[in-house]
Design a protein around this motif. Structure first.
Motif, PDB file in Angstrom:
ATOM      1  N   GLY A 146      55.811  34.295  46.416  1.00  0.00           N
ATOM      2  CA  GLY A 146      55.430  34.243  47.818  1.00  0.00           C
ATOM      3  C   GLY A 146      53.938  34.160  47.960  1.00  0.00           C
ATOM      4  O   GLY A 146      53.230  33.700  47.061  1.00  0.00           O
ATOM      5  N   PRO A 147      53.401  34.615  49.100  1.00  0.00           N
ATOM      6  CA  PRO A 147      51.961  34.564  49.323  1.00  0.00           C
ATOM      7  C   PRO A 147      51.199  35.374  48.288  1.00  0.00           C
ATOM      8  O   PRO A 147      51.756  36.233  47.602  1.00  0.00           O
ATOM      9  CB  PRO A 147      51.817  35.166  50.735  1.00  0.00           C
ATOM     10  N   GLU A 148      49.909  35.099  48.224  1.00  0.00           N
ATOM     11  CA  GLU A 148      49.064  35.740  47.223  1.00  0.00           C
ATOM     12  C   GLU A 148      48.993  37.247  47.427  1.00  0.00           C
ATOM     13  O   GLU A 148      48.913  38.011  46.460  1.00  0.00           O
ATOM     14  CB  GLU A 148      47.661  35.138  47.261  1.00  0.00           C
ATOM     15  N   ASP A 149      49.014  37.691  48.687  1.00  0.00           N
ATOM     16  CA  ASP A 149      48.904  39.122  48.963  1.00  0.00           C
ATOM     17  C   ASP A 149      50.259  39.818  48.975  1.00  0.00           C
ATOM     18  O   ASP A 149      50.345  40.989  49.333  1.00  0.00           O
ATOM     19  CB  ASP A 149      48.200  39.346  50.308  1.00  0.00           C
ATOM     20  N   PHE A 150      51.320  39.101  48.589  1.00  0.00           N
ATOM     21  CA  PHE A 150      52.679  39.650  48.522  1.00  0.00           C
ATOM     22  C   PHE A 150      53.121  40.245  49.863  1.00  0.00           C
ATOM     23  O   PHE A 150      53.893  41.203  49.903  1.00  0.00           O
ATOM     24  CB  PHE A 150      52.781  40.732  47.434  1.00  0.00           C
ATOM     25  N   SER A 151      52.625  39.675  50.968  1.00  0.00           N
ATOM     26  CA  SER A 151      52.974  40.198  52.287  1.00  0.00           C
ATOM     27  C   SER A 151      54.436  39.947  52.640  1.00  0.00           C
ATOM     28  O   SER A 151      54.936  40.503  53.610  1.00  0.00           O
ATOM     29  CB  SER A 151      52.069  39.566  53.351  1.00  0.00           C
ATOM     30  N   HIS A 152      55.094  39.093  51.863  1.00  0.00           N
ATOM     31  CA  HIS A 152      56.504  38.827  52.130  1.00  0.00           C
ATOM     32  C   HIS A 152      57.409  39.927  51.594  1.00  0.00           C
ATOM     33  O   HIS A 152      58.606  39.935  51.864  1.00  0.00           O
ATOM     34  CB  HIS A 152      56.907  37.503  51.485  1.00  0.00           C
ATOM     35  N   LEU A 153      56.847  40.869  50.802  1.00  0.00           N
ATOM     36  CA  LEU A 153      57.647  41.912  50.181  1.00  0.00           C
ATOM     37  C   LEU A 153      57.660  43.173  51.034  1.00  0.00           C
ATOM     38  O   LEU A 153      56.739  43.403  51.833  1.00  0.00           O
ATOM     39  CB  LEU A 153      57.096  42.253  48.795  1.00  0.00           C
ATOM     40  N   PRO A 154      58.660  44.025  50.869  1.00  0.00           N
ATOM     41  CA  PRO A 154      58.649  45.340  51.519  1.00  0.00           C
ATOM     42  C   PRO A 154      57.467  46.161  51.024  1.00  0.00           C
ATOM     43  O   PRO A 154      56.910  45.880  49.949  1.00  0.00           O
ATOM     44  CB  PRO A 154      59.983  45.952  51.088  1.00  0.00           C
ATOM     45  N   PRO A 155      57.073  47.197  51.764  1.00  0.00           N
ATOM     46  CA  PRO A 155      55.843  47.940  51.431  1.00  0.00           C
ATOM     47  C   PRO A 155      55.801  48.464  50.004  1.00  0.00           C
ATOM     48  O   PRO A 155      54.805  48.268  49.316  1.00  0.00           O
ATOM     49  CB  PRO A 155      55.849  49.086  52.459  1.00  0.00           C
ATOM     50  N   GLU A 156      56.864  49.140  49.564  1.00  0.00           N
ATOM     51  CA  GLU A 156      56.833  49.738  48.227  1.00  0.00           C
ATOM     52  C   GLU A 156      56.742  48.671  47.141  1.00  0.00           C
ATOM     53  O   GLU A 156      55.958  48.796  46.191  1.00  0.00           O
ATOM     54  CB  GLU A 156      58.089  50.589  48.016  1.00  0.00           C
ATOM     55  N   GLN A 157      57.539  47.597  47.302  1.00  0.00           N
ATOM     56  CA  GLN A 157      57.486  46.517  46.321  1.00  0.00           C
ATOM     57  C   GLN A 157      56.136  45.812  46.353  1.00  0.00           C
ATOM     58  O   GLN A 157      55.595  45.409  45.323  1.00  0.00           O
ATOM     59  CB  GLN A 157      58.613  45.512  46.592  1.00  0.00           C
ATOM     60  N   ARG A 158      55.571  45.665  47.542  1.00  0.00           N
ATOM     61  CA  ARG A 158      54.254  45.021  47.662  1.00  0.00           C
ATOM     62  C   ARG A 158      53.186  45.849  46.970  1.00  0.00           C
ATOM     63  O   ARG A 158      52.322  45.315  46.270  1.00  0.00           O
ATOM     64  CB  ARG A 158      53.914  44.841  49.143  1.00  0.00           C
ATOM     65  N   ARG A 159      53.268  47.184  47.160  1.00  0.00           N
ATOM     66  CA  ARG A 159      52.276  48.050  46.516  1.00  0.00           C
ATOM     67  C   ARG A 159      52.361  47.934  44.985  1.00  0.00           C
ATOM     68  O   ARG A 159      51.346  47.864  44.298  1.00  0.00           O
ATOM     69  CB  ARG A 159      52.523  49.502  46.944  1.00  0.00           C
ATOM     70  N   LYS A 160      53.591  47.896  44.454  1.00  0.00           N
ATOM     71  CA  LYS A 160      53.751  47.765  43.000  1.00  0.00           C
ATOM     72  C   LYS A 160      53.190  46.452  42.491  1.00  0.00           C
ATOM     73  O   LYS A 160      52.516  46.395  41.454  1.00  0.00           O
ATOM     74  CB  LYS A 160      55.235  47.878  42.636  1.00  0.00           C
ATOM     75  N   LYS A 161      53.481  45.364  43.219  1.00  0.00           N
ATOM     76  CA  LYS A 161      52.978  44.056  42.803  1.00  0.00           C
ATOM     77  C   LYS A 161      51.451  44.013  42.835  1.00  0.00           C
ATOM     78  O   LYS A 161      50.805  43.473  41.930  1.00  0.00           O
ATOM     79  CB  LYS A 161      53.550  42.969  43.719  1.00  0.00           C
ATOM     80  N   LEU A 162      50.848  44.565  43.914  1.00  0.00           N
ATOM     81  CA  LEU A 162      49.387  44.579  44.025  1.00  0.00           C
ATOM     82  C   LEU A 162      48.769  45.421  42.913  1.00  0.00           C
ATOM     83  O   LEU A 162      47.750  45.037  42.324  1.00  0.00           O
ATOM     84  CB  LEU A 162      48.973  45.123  45.393  1.00  0.00           C
ATOM     85  N   GLN A 163      49.384  46.573  42.608  1.00  0.00           N
ATOM     86  CA  GLN A 163      48.862  47.425  41.540  1.00  0.00           C
ATOM     87  C   GLN A 163      48.940  46.711  40.187  1.00  0.00           C
ATOM     88  O   GLN A 163      48.004  46.775  39.377  1.00  0.00           O
ATOM     89  CB  GLN A 163      49.644  48.733  41.492  1.00  0.00           C
ATOM     90  N   ALA A 164      50.064  46.010  39.939  1.00  0.00           N
ATOM     91  CA  ALA A 164      50.215  45.274  38.683  1.00  0.00           C
ATOM     92  C   ALA A 164      49.177  44.149  38.589  1.00  0.00           C
ATOM     93  O   ALA A 164      48.597  43.899  37.525  1.00  0.00           O
ATOM     94  CB  ALA A 164      51.625  44.700  38.577  1.00  0.00           C
ATOM     95  N   LYS A 165      48.930  43.485  39.735  1.00  0.00           N
ATOM     96  CA  LYS A 165      47.922  42.413  39.747  1.00  0.00           C
ATOM     97  C   LYS A 165      46.540  42.979  39.476  1.00  0.00           C
ATOM     98  O   LYS A 165      45.737  42.369  38.740  1.00  0.00           O
ATOM     99  CB  LYS A 165      47.963  41.706  41.106  1.00  0.00           C
ATOM    100  N   LEU A 166      46.228  44.140  40.061  1.00  0.00           N
ATOM    101  CA  LEU A 166      44.928  44.776  39.809  1.00  0.00           C
ATOM    102  C   LEU A 166      44.775  45.143  38.332  1.00  0.00           C
ATOM    103  O   LEU A 166      43.703  44.945  37.742  1.00  0.00           O
ATOM    104  CB  LEU A 166      44.794  46.030  40.679  1.00  0.00           C
ATOM    105  N   ASP A 167      45.824  45.682  37.735  1.00  0.00           N
ATOM    106  CA  ASP A 167      45.755  46.023  36.306  1.00  0.00           C
ATOM    107  C   ASP A 167      45.506  44.776  35.461  1.00  0.00           C
ATOM    108  O   ASP A 167      44.700  44.804  34.512  1.00  0.00           O
ATOM    109  CB  ASP A 167      47.062  46.689  35.871  1.00  0.00           C
ATOM    110  N   GLU A 168      46.160  43.684  35.819  1.00  0.00           N
ATOM    111  CA  GLU A 168      45.962  42.431  35.085  1.00  0.00           C
ATOM    112  C   GLU A 168      44.527  41.925  35.233  1.00  0.00           C
ATOM    113  O   GLU A 168      43.904  41.487  34.257  1.00  0.00           O
ATOM    114  CB  GLU A 168      46.955  41.396  35.600  1.00  0.00           C
ATOM    115  N   LEU A 169      43.993  41.992  36.454  1.00  0.00           N
ATOM    116  CA  LEU A 169      42.607  41.540  36.685  1.00  0.00           C
ATOM    117  C   LEU A 169      41.617  42.419  35.936  1.00  0.00           C
ATOM    118  O   LEU A 169      40.633  41.919  35.369  1.00  0.00           O
ATOM    119  CB  LEU A 169      42.311  41.550  38.184  1.00  0.00           C
ATOM    120  N   ASN A 170      41.848  43.721  35.936  1.00  0.00           N
ATOM    121  CA  ASN A 170      40.932  44.622  35.217  1.00  0.00           C
ATOM    122  C   ASN A 170      40.945  44.339  33.717  1.00  0.00           C
ATOM    123  O   ASN A 170      39.909  44.417  33.048  1.00  0.00           O
ATOM    124  CB  ASN A 170      41.329  46.069  35.487  1.00  0.00           C
ATOM    125  N   LYS A 171      42.124  44.004  33.180  1.00  0.00           N
ATOM    126  CA  LYS A 171      42.185  43.643  31.762  1.00  0.00           C
ATOM    127  C   LYS A 171      41.398  42.369  31.493  1.00  0.00           C
ATOM    128  O   LYS A 171      40.683  42.261  30.491  1.00  0.00           O
ATOM    129  CB  LYS A 171      43.645  43.453  31.337  1.00  0.00           C
TER     130      LYS A 171
END
Length: 579
Positions: free
Chosen positions: A348-373
């Motif tokens: 879906g969109p880059e900010d995962f706004s199409h997902l429910p809140p909890e799933q969106r938070r998990k996706k954003l956190q996983a993306k942040l971990d990937e970017l930090n790596k």
């Protein structure tokens, strides 16, 4: 002593030379048949091992995103362990095949060549001895016939001499000649007799030696050869069983591993994993208020109501947009909304706004971990290139320092881009976490939102309206309206929230944990820990990667779950998780 030993030897079959030759040949053929049997068994084991390996490989998970998804569940991990153990099990059958080939087939093949050569040598010696005794017998017969012939000639010569001597008409010279002829024949008969007697004695000695020494020795060697063949066959049969027995402990370990994997399956853990994977973060709907149509007055719609007659007319059935409530009512059955399920599983969109809140938070956190790596990787490359440039500066003969600058510039730009991406995703993550209720306020959520209904703040849950087809929908501007109301009337919500948080009861301890790494804890709500420090767990990880811990009665906060090793009490009750 030798004669007693020969009493049970093959020397008793000295007149069965040809039969013994046939028997030993049959023994060699039998050994070859057993070798062929072991070879076919080895091929069967090898083919079986190959089929088992192919079966294990066939059901191994493919290298894709689904593999990571499957590894979350205990029954999937148990099946993976079973496949690995089955692969090791196949390896033991390969070991059986290799040992059969090296310890039996190769050994018997070599021994068969030696056995054939030895048998050929022994029977060659036997035939040679047989031919010699037959030749001696023929020579003895020749001497005997010669002696017989000479005796007859001597008798005839004697009779002729006597006849001549009695005849008065024969001259004296003829008589003398006949006498000399008779004497010569007698001498020849006497010599033949001596030759025959001498050779007869010699033949008897040779015959005695042949039947009591040479042939028994040859047959004894053949007997030893046959007994060795039988003994070697017995040893190979024992090895045939030992080869299987040697791998039984390892096969048993493989089977124990499969049993242990099966026993490690935890249905409740897998069921909980499903909750964590598909937890949406939506709030359950509030009570539907009674709307009195009997009074002639303007009806108001409850903020917690799932339906609105005015908006239901504005939104015809089948044309509702932005369906986020994850359940569908259909013929008294509640099922997971396929639209929501597809959004969770798909892209879906880059900010995962199409997902429910909890799933969106998990996706954003996983993306942040990937970017930090990625940032850390780029920084490591930058440090390495910087060191290389310093070496070039100090030792110009090793390289040009300016040749590293373009790459350093490129890495710097990459780091800036990645940091910008991190800031962007951190903003989205903060936005999601602001909208989501606090972990510690989960059990107070319903009372808090009932109080908020009396203010100008609308219902912040994602279930504003119910479409005519029974599925729940959310207006596109509902979140914007909530933000505006919160900003225009901050005094009505913030102080009340603070009171709820301040009056929160102390959470009970549900276990302990040990810090594996040091954590600074600069952000609000976190707590700094030192490596090896022991803490109390008061709230376990709910899927967001954070665990709530307590150092003493006053110091508590969140730490990354990956930084600690948690030991939960078996009868401990953690905070409830809402889907």
């Amino acid at each position: 002593m030798g004669e007693e030993r020969m009493g049970v030897c093959w020397s008793e079959t000295k007149d069965q030379f040809e039969n013994l030759e046939k028997h030993t040949q049959w023994g060699i053929e039998y050994l070859e048949k057993y070798t062929k049997f072991v070879k076919e068994r080895s091929e069967i084991e090898l083919n079986y091992a190959k089929q088992i390996r192919n079966l294990s490989k066939k059901y191994q998970p493919k290298k894709n995103s689904r593999e990571e998804e499957e590894s979350k569940y205990t029954f999937c991990r148990a099946f993976m362990t079973t496949l690995n153990e089955l692969n090791d099990y196949a390896g033991q059958h390969e070991v059986i095949s290799e040992n059969l080939t090296s310890q039996i087939i190769a050994e018997l093949s070599r021994y068969l060549q030696e056995l054939k050569s030895e048998r050929k040598s022994h029977f060659h010696d036997g035939r040679k001895a047989q031919q010699h005794i037959e030749s001696s017998w023929k020579q003895l017969e020749s001497c005997k016939r010669k002696f017989e012939r000479d005796c007859k000639e001597a008798d005839r010569a004697q009779q002729y001499f006597e006849k001549m001597d009695a005849d008065i008409n024969v001259t004296k010279a003829d008589v003398e000649k006949a006498r000399q002829q008779a004497q010569m024949r007698h001498q020849m008969a006497s010599d033949s007799k001596n030759d025959y007697s001498s050779y007869l004695q010699k033949f008897n000695q040779e015959q005695n030696e042949h039947y009591f020494t040479i042939i028994p020795n040859i047959f004894q060697k053949l007997q030893d050869m046959e007994e060795t063949r039988i003994d070697r066959l017995g040893v190979c049969m024992k090895t045939f069983a030992d080869v299987d027995r040697q791998v039984l402990p390892i096969v048993g370990k493989c089977l124990d591993g499969m049993t242990k994997a099966a026993e490690s399956i935890e249905p409740k853990t897998d069921s909980k994993q499903v909750v964590e994977s598909y937890k949406s973060g939506f709030e359950p709907p509030g009570d539907v208020e009674f709307e009195d149509y009997g009074q002639a007055m303007k009806r108001t719609v409850s903020d917690n109501s799932l339906t609105s007659s005015r908006e239901a007319k504005e939104k015809p059935s089948g044309k509702s947009k932005g369906k986020l409530w994850p359940f569908i009512k259909n013929k008294n059955k509640i099922t997971l909304n396929s639209h929501v399920r597809n959004l969770i599983e798909g892209s879906g969109p880059e900010d995962f706004s199409h997902l429910p809140p909890e799933q969106r938070r998990k996706k954003l956190q996983a993306k942040l971990d990937e970017l930090n790596k990625d940032i850390q990787k780029e920084m490591d490359q930058r440090d390495a290139l910087t060191k290389m440039k310093d070496v070039y500066v100090k030792n110009p003969q090793m390289g040009d320092p300016t040749s590293v600058d373009p790459r350093l510039t490129e890495i710097g730009q990459n780091i800036e881009k990645l940091q910008f991406e991190v800031q962007k995703f951190e903003g989205w993550l903060a936005e999601v976490e602001e909208r989501m209720p606090s972990k510690s306020d989960t059990h107070r959520r319903s009372g808090f939102y009932e109080t908020q209904n009396n203010t100008t703040v609308g219902n912040t849950c994602a279930q504003d309206r119910e479409s005519p087809d029974g599925s729940y929908t959310e207006e596109q501007n509902s979140e914007t309206q909530v933000k505006a109301n919160i900003n225009t009337n901050p005094t009505s919500s913030t102080p009340e929230f603070d009171d709820e948080f301040d009056d929160e009861e102390t959470l009970p301890t549900i276990g302990t944990c040990k810090a594996l790494y040091p954590f600074e804890g600069h952000n609000e709500g976190t707590i700094a820990v030192a490596e090896g420090e022991l803490l109390y767990v008061i709230e376990e990880d709910k899927g967001d990667g954070w665990t709530r811990v307590r150092r003493n009665e006053e110091e508590e906060g969140y730490v990354p779950t990956s930084y600690v090793e948690v030991f939960l009490e078996t009868n401990a009750k953690g905070a409830m998780t809402y889907i």
